[in-house]
Design an enzyme around this catalytic site. Structure first.
Site, PDB file in Angstrom:
ATOM      1  N   SER A  34       0.797  -1.227   0.000  1.00  0.00           N
ATOM      2  CA  SER A  34       0.000   0.000   0.000  1.00  0.00           C
ATOM      3  C   SER A  34       0.829   1.277   0.000  1.00  0.00           C
ATOM      4  O   SER A  34       0.324   2.334  -0.352  1.00  0.00           O
ATOM      5  CB  SER A  34      -0.960   0.017   1.188  1.00  0.00           C
ATOM      6  OG  SER A  34      -0.267   0.213   2.398  1.00  0.00           O
ATOM      7  N   LYS A  74       1.020   4.488   7.098  1.00  0.00           N
ATOM      8  CA  LYS A  74       0.377   5.393   6.143  1.00  0.00           C
ATOM      9  C   LYS A  74       1.057   6.760   6.176  1.00  0.00           C
ATOM     10  O   LYS A  74       1.810   7.076   7.084  1.00  0.00           O
ATOM     11  CB  LYS A  74      -1.121   5.575   6.470  1.00  0.00           C
ATOM     12  CG  LYS A  74      -1.917   4.286   6.529  1.00  0.00           C
ATOM     13  CD  LYS A  74      -2.014   3.594   5.195  1.00  0.00           C
ATOM     14  CE  LYS A  74      -2.686   2.226   5.314  1.00  0.00           C
ATOM     15  NZ  LYS A  74      -2.494   1.412   4.155  1.00  0.00           N
TER      16      LYS A  74
END
Length: 162
Positions: A34, A74
């Site tokens: 990701s 993230k």
């Protein structure tokens, strides 16, 4: 020159060991794609405990908001008190388009989030691979323990600092 390198290397290893012992440094292995191309699966990263609010663009690791057995890594996009709007494939912060050199492709789905005094909004860099970030999980509590990615140290060909 070589002895200076040896001393610098020894000091770096000593600082890492002291940090690990005092709970200020943590190691993680990236397990998913990701955050590609910034972080790749099987990259080993060193993180430092955040003792202040993160900055926009920082890569952070924190507890997954719905799965206690999992951490997420993230990029910080929105900061406390801001309004995040995703529309037309772009991220807007308080009405202004955010330049995102790290983002791999457009950002979908559209939505709007108003961040509270402790909230941060985090997104994956590889937006088309996953939406398991604040787009689906909502803002995360920035007052909880977060770790800032400081460096990739393994494999050596990926080695770099942030």
């Amino acid at each position: 020159m070589r002895s200076r390198r040896n001393v610098a290397g020894l000091l770096a290893v000593t600082a890492l060991a002291v940090g690990l012992l005092k709970g200020r440094v943590r190691r993680y292995v990236i397990e998913e794609a990701s955050m590609t191309p910034t972080l790749a699966p099987n990259d080993f990263v060193m993180t430092t405990r955040l003792t202040r609010r993160p900055n926009r663009g920082d890569i952070v690791v924190g507890a997954h908001p719905t799965r206690s057995d999992m951490d997420i890594v993230k990029r910080v996009i929105g900061l406390p008190g801001e309004t995040i709007d995703i529309s037309g494939g772009q991220v807007h912060i308080d009405g202004s388009v955010l330049a995102e050199p790290w983002a791999d492709g457009p950002t979908h789905p559209d939505g709007e989030w108003h961040l509270g005094p402790d909230d941060i909004f985090v997104l994956s860099d590889a937006r088309s691979i996953t939406a398991a970030d604040s787009r689906t999980l909502g803002p995360i509590d920035g007052s909880k323990t977060l770790w800032k990615v400081a460096a990739v140290y393994w494999p050596l060909r990926h080695r770099r600092r942030f």
